[in-house]
Write a protein that holds these residues in place. Structure first.
Motif, PDB file in Angstrom:
ATOM      1  N   ILE A  62     -13.294 -15.615 -12.079  1.00 54.99           N
ATOM      2  CA  ILE A  62     -12.990 -16.041 -13.444  1.00 54.99           C
ATOM      3  C   ILE A  62     -12.002 -15.096 -14.115  1.00 54.99           C
ATOM      4  O   ILE A  62     -10.960 -15.512 -14.614  1.00 54.99           O
ATOM      5  CB  ILE A  62     -14.275 -16.121 -14.299  1.00 54.99           C
ATOM      6  N   TYR A  97      -8.631 -23.241  -6.531  1.00 50.86           N
ATOM      7  CA  TYR A  97      -7.496 -23.374  -7.449  1.00 50.86           C
ATOM      8  C   TYR A  97      -6.374 -24.212  -6.833  1.00 50.86           C
ATOM      9  O   TYR A  97      -5.742 -25.019  -7.519  1.00 50.86           O
ATOM     10  CB  TYR A  97      -6.972 -21.992  -7.839  1.00 50.86           C
ATOM     11  N   GLN A 153      -7.220 -27.894  -6.948  1.00 52.61           N
ATOM     12  CA  GLN A 153      -7.054 -28.464  -8.283  1.00 52.61           C
ATOM     13  C   GLN A 153      -5.584 -28.424  -8.743  1.00 52.61           C
ATOM     14  O   GLN A 153      -5.305 -28.705  -9.907  1.00 52.61           O
ATOM     15  CB  GLN A 153      -7.926 -27.699  -9.283  1.00 52.61           C
ATOM     16  N   LEU A 212      -3.679 -25.911  -9.275  1.00 50.13           N
ATOM     17  CA  LEU A 212      -3.441 -24.858 -10.261  1.00 50.13           C
ATOM     18  C   LEU A 212      -2.653 -23.695  -9.660  1.00 50.13           C
ATOM     19  O   LEU A 212      -2.405 -22.702 -10.329  1.00 50.13           O
ATOM     20  CB  LEU A 212      -4.772 -24.348 -10.823  1.00 50.13           C
ATOM     21  N   ASP A 251      -3.741 -16.325 -24.196  1.00 52.46           N
ATOM     22  CA  ASP A 251      -4.031 -17.675 -23.725  1.00 52.46           C
ATOM     23  C   ASP A 251      -2.994 -18.606 -24.331  1.00 52.46           C
ATOM     24  O   ASP A 251      -2.989 -18.845 -25.536  1.00 52.46           O
ATOM     25  CB  ASP A 251      -5.442 -18.105 -24.130  1.00 52.46           C
ATOM     26  N   LEU A 288      -5.431 -20.497 -16.801  1.00 49.26           N
ATOM     27  CA  LEU A 288      -5.982 -21.022 -15.554  1.00 49.26           C
ATOM     28  C   LEU A 288      -5.025 -20.840 -14.388  1.00 49.26           C
ATOM     29  O   LEU A 288      -5.424 -20.462 -13.287  1.00 49.26           O
ATOM     30  CB  LEU A 288      -6.329 -22.505 -15.721  1.00 49.26           C
ATOM     31  N   ARG A 289      -3.739 -21.109 -14.618  1.00 45.72           N
ATOM     32  CA  ARG A 289      -2.758 -20.949 -13.546  1.00 45.72           C
ATOM     33  C   ARG A 289      -2.531 -19.482 -13.203  1.00 45.72           C
ATOM     34  O   ARG A 289      -2.279 -19.140 -12.050  1.00 45.72           O
ATOM     35  CB  ARG A 289      -1.463 -21.659 -13.921  1.00 45.72           C
ATOM     36  N   SER A 311      -4.873 -17.318 -13.317  1.00 46.14           N
ATOM     37  CA  SER A 311      -6.043 -17.018 -12.511  1.00 46.14           C
ATOM     38  C   SER A 311      -5.861 -17.518 -11.082  1.00 46.14           C
ATOM     39  O   SER A 311      -6.263 -16.865 -10.119  1.00 46.14           O
ATOM     40  CB  SER A 311      -7.293 -17.657 -13.135  1.00 46.14           C
ATOM     41  N   ALA A 364     -14.720 -21.456 -14.235  1.00 46.03           N
ATOM     42  CA  ALA A 364     -13.472 -21.107 -14.910  1.00 46.03           C
ATOM     43  C   ALA A 364     -12.615 -22.334 -15.144  1.00 46.03           C
ATOM     44  O   ALA A 364     -12.013 -22.510 -16.213  1.00 46.03           O
ATOM     45  CB  ALA A 364     -12.700 -20.079 -14.083  1.00 46.03           C
ATOM     46  N   ILE A 365     -12.540 -23.205 -14.148  1.00 40.84           N
ATOM     47  CA  ILE A 365     -11.738 -24.416 -14.263  1.00 40.84           C
ATOM     48  C   ILE A 365     -12.290 -25.316 -15.367  1.00 40.84           C
ATOM     49  O   ILE A 365     -11.543 -25.953 -16.112  1.00 40.84           O
ATOM     50  CB  ILE A 365     -11.698 -25.152 -12.903  1.00 40.84           C
ATOM     51  N   GLY A 377     -14.184 -21.287 -18.956  1.00 33.82           N
ATOM     52  CA  GLY A 377     -13.564 -20.020 -19.322  1.00 33.82           C
ATOM     53  C   GLY A 377     -14.486 -18.856 -19.043  1.00 33.82           C
ATOM     54  O   GLY A 377     -15.479 -18.980 -18.350  1.00 33.82           O
TER      55      GLY A 377
END
Length: 258
Positions: A27, A68, A71, A73, A127, A176-177, A179, A226-227, A230
């Motif tokens: 995360i 990731y 998805q 990401l 963010d 997210l990306r 991460s 996380a996806i 958060g």
């Protein structure tokens, strides 16, 4: 070969620590800030700590990276210079680590862990929304990948969080990306460094595999969390755990405590 006493109780405790580290690392990064101090506190020799941590971390970063990528990401075609630079840097860092004395590592690792913990305590991760058309400058990827690759191969703790923060600052990507980039680059550097540590015989295999399986489960659950949501609740817990273990290491290795 394992060169320390590994009891079933200790194995269970370290596996539980690895699960927590995998969940947090997938995360927000920084899982090594939990596993490395825990291994040192358990009495694992410093060089073997780094190699064993790489073995378990490779499990976790692999499953998180896959989540990731699945998805969409993370796109390898956008980040191939970073992938290559990270691999080169990790190999260099791992070789350097082999030539450092155990006494130096015993004192150096707690300092790194403490410094990273302080940094994360006061840092704010930006963010921002990702634009529809993203341009990733490849020239910036080489120094970023080499620097963080060397650090991960040499020491490791905090690398994932450093990846996230530097990626957010250097490129127009969202949290997210960033991460996704961090998890994938972590997988590359962990894997390359692991090969080097294996070649020098600095991996406790039974411990590494057990921690790796626990870390992998934690990483899978953490990445999906996380996806979906958060990491606002994770950071305070993460900081408290890191600081508590760091105080223990400083007491033992710097102040001569029991």
């Amino acid at each position: 070969m394992d060169t320390f006493s590994l009891t079933p109780e200790l194995l269970l405790i370290l596996s539980a620590v690895a699960f927590l580290a995998g969940f947090i690392d997938s995360i927000a990064g920084g899982g090594g800030l939990i596993t490395v101090p825990a291994l040192l506190t358990a009495g694992v020799p410093p060089h073997m700590v780094l190699g064993t941590n790489k073995l378990s971390a490779t499990f976790g970063s692999a499953i998180a990276s896959f989540a990731y990528i699945r998805q969409k990401l993370f796109s390898p075609s956008l980040w191939w210079p970073n992938l290559l630079a990270t691999a080169i840097g990790a190999g260099i860092g791992a070789v350097i680590a082999h030539f450092l004395s155990a006494s130096f590592l015993e004192k150096f690792l707690p300092v790194i862990v403490f410094a990273c913990g302080i940094y994360f305590l006061f840092s704010k991760t930006p963010d921002k929304k990702m634009p529809d058309h993203v341009v990733i400058k490849r020239g910036r990827q080489w120094p970023q990948g080499l620097t963080l690759g060397v650090y991960d191969g040499l020491v490791g703790p905090g690398t994932g969080a450093f990846w996230m923060i530097s990626t957010l600052v250097m490129y127009p990507v969202d949290l997210l990306r960033a991460s996704g980039v961090a998890r994938t680059m972590n997988f590359v550097s962990n894997g390359v460094a692991l090969v080097v540590f294996i070649s020098y015989g600095q991996v406790a295999w039974s411990l590494g595999f057990c921690m790796g399986c626990a870390l992998m489960i934690g990483s899978y659950l953490g990445a999906n969390s996380a996806i979906k949501g958060g990491s606002k609740l994770i950071k305070p817990i993460f900081i408290c755990v890191v600081m508590a273990i760091t105080i223990r290491l400083v007491w033992k290795n710097w102040l001569g405590g029991g």
